[in-house]
Design an enzyme around this catalytic site. Structure first.
Site, PDB file in Angstrom:
ATOM      1  N   TYR A  61      31.545  29.735  55.173  1.00 49.86           N
ATOM      2  CA  TYR A  61      32.735  29.597  54.318  1.00 49.86           C
ATOM      3  C   TYR A  61      33.906  29.928  55.224  1.00 49.86           C
ATOM      4  O   TYR A  61      33.909  30.960  55.881  1.00 49.86           O
ATOM      5  CB  TYR A  61      32.729  30.625  53.182  1.00 49.86           C
ATOM      6  CG  TYR A  61      31.886  30.266  51.974  1.00 49.86           C
ATOM      7  CD1 TYR A  61      31.058  29.149  51.968  1.00 49.86           C
ATOM      8  CD2 TYR A  61      31.932  31.063  50.840  1.00 49.86           C
ATOM      9  CE1 TYR A  61      30.293  28.849  50.843  1.00 49.86           C
ATOM     10  CE2 TYR A  61      31.171  30.770  49.720  1.00 49.86           C
ATOM     11  CZ  TYR A  61      30.349  29.666  49.731  1.00 49.86           C
ATOM     12  OH  TYR A  61      29.591  29.382  48.618  1.00 49.86           O
ATOM     13  N   GLU A 109      39.924  42.749  29.567  1.00 50.61           N
ATOM     14  CA  GLU A 109      40.168  41.351  29.182  1.00 50.61           C
ATOM     15  C   GLU A 109      41.651  41.011  29.024  1.00 50.61           C
ATOM     16  O   GLU A 109      42.007  39.836  28.924  1.00 50.61           O
ATOM     17  CB  GLU A 109      39.384  41.019  27.895  1.00 50.61           C
ATOM     18  CG  GLU A 109      37.884  40.917  28.156  1.00 50.61           C
ATOM     19  CD  GLU A 109      37.063  40.796  26.889  1.00 50.61           C
ATOM     20  OE1 GLU A 109      37.418  41.478  25.893  1.00 50.61           O
ATOM     21  OE2 GLU A 109      36.074  40.041  26.884  1.00 50.61           O
TER      22      GLU A 109
END
Ligand SMILES: [Zn+2]
Ligand SMILES: [Zn+2]
Length: 393
Positions: A298, A372
């Site tokens: 990567y 969240e």
């Protein structure tokens, strides 16, 4: 536009959290994101977005706009989970044994759908094209490469590319976008040390690969200490040693493997050369042989300066964001580097930890979970960044 998206995101927040929890409950490993990508494709097409499925096996591309000329902006969200048994005691715990969204990609996918929803509301004003890229297999599966090979960067070719990661290394309220190298490139490697086995009590008639392997592990540490310029960063980690299966037997072979992380290609090449030389020559000194091989790569995530500046400017205007950092760098890798190697853009981090609520376990931990509220920050910021290119003031 930030204010408009804040209002839109407020209305979408319940749905965004519910969507994230649904993905969390049904995690899928790389290239097996069948349920996830079907939900993504259905929702995009319900929104009137042109959808292409099967891009890089389970990847989905959505195109919005192109009625009026303007730049094409790629927004990337990864979808895969990890082979980890979740240990959280939560209502939305993984229902797929041994598989868990322990990196937050459930959140990224849900954010992508929320951004799509918000941008569709602006459809009549769009000048340019948005390319929503929902990517499989980020966790070591080369999903970005697979999508690019299948044409994700063609028809149209993006002018800019953006991606984000919820980031539990930092608290909710923090956003980071760094100019230049932000995340390391990675290259897996393996070293097979071959000797000649024998009786543990008669070592002089064997050629012991365990002793050779042990010295290779130690000698390889000098690559970072002695071969890489001191102001640059490389990591050489040996993460597996396999050899032998009985106390009184010297085995014939030992397998070592691990990871090499780097920011500059020259450092990567130099490190690979030195690791090979060290392994081969230390093995040879111990009357053994070493064969070193390097696996998939990567590339580093390298952010465009202007794109990173834009993210930081807009982040400062998102409610809930209290710290905007320009200096976060990590040796963790991300295959978003495959996009930044081709297209100018920026990968940014959205702080998602909340220590008081126990939501600060690191990524890839069996108890990983995040605040969240960071979902809304990510959605508003990503929509605002896209809007800066494709929506006139
Ligand atoms: Zn991860
Ligand atoms: Zn990740």
């Amino acid at each position: 536009m930030v204010t408009e998206f804040v209002a839109a995101a407020k209305k979408l927040e319940g749905e965004l959290i519910a969507q994230r929890r649904d993905f969390h409950r049904h995690p899928e490993l790389g290239y097996q994101e069948v349920r996830t990508s079907a939900i993504v494709a259905n929702q995009l097409s319900d929104l009137g977005i042109e959808v292409q499925t099967g891009v890089g096996k389970t990847g989905v591309v959505g195109l919005l706009g192109d009625e009026r000329p303007g730049p094409t902006v790629l927004l990337r969200f990864d979808m895969d989970a990890l082979p980890i048994q979740e240990e959280n005691d939560i209502e939305y715990v993984s229902s797929n044994a041994g598989v868990m969204h322990a990196c937050g990609h459930d959140g990224h996918t849900a954010i992508g759908l929320a951004v799509a929803r918000m941008m569709v509301q602006q459809r009549d004003r769009l000048q340019g094209t948005l390319k929503f890229v929902f990517q499989p297999a980020e966790e070591g599966g080369c999903g970005a490469e697979a999508m690019i090979a299948d044409g994700a960067l063609r028809d149209p070719r993006p002018d800019y590319a953006f991606g984000l990661h919820l980031w539990n290394e930092r608290p909710f309220g923090w956003v980071g976008a760094t100019e230049g190298d932000m995340m390391a490139g990675v290259c897996g490697w393996e070293c097979v040390v071959s000797g000649d086995g024998g009786h543990a009590a008669v070592p002089h008639r064997a050629r012991d690969p365990i002793v050779a392997a042990a010295q290779i592990v130690v000698a390889m540490q000098t690559v970072v200490a002695r071969n890489v310029p001191p102001m640059e960063a490389v990591v050489v980690s040996v993460t597996q040693i396999h050899g032998g299966d009985k106390d009184n037997v010297i085995p014939g072979e030992v397998r070592l493997s691990g990871t090499l992380r780097y920011f500059r290609n020259t450092d990567c090449e130099r490190s690979k050369d030195r690791m090979t030389q060290i392994a081969e020559n230390v093995a040879s000194a111990m009357e053994c042989r070493a064969d070193v091989s390097f696996g998939s790569v990567y590339r580093p995530v390298a952010n465009n300066a202007d794109a990173a500046l834009l993210v930081r400017e807009l982040a400062g205007r998102v409610p809930g964001v209290t710290v905007v950092a320009d200096d976060e760098r990590t040796a963790v890798s991300e295959d978003f580097g495959e996009f930044t190697a081709e297209i100018p853009g920026c990968f940014f981090f959205v702080g998602s930890a909340n220590g008081e609520r126990g939501l600060d376990f690191p990524h890839h931990h069996p108890r990983f979970d995040f605040d969240e509220h960071s979902l809304t920050v990510g959605a508003v910021l990503m929509a605002s960044v896209a809007a800066d290119y494709v929506l006139p003031d």
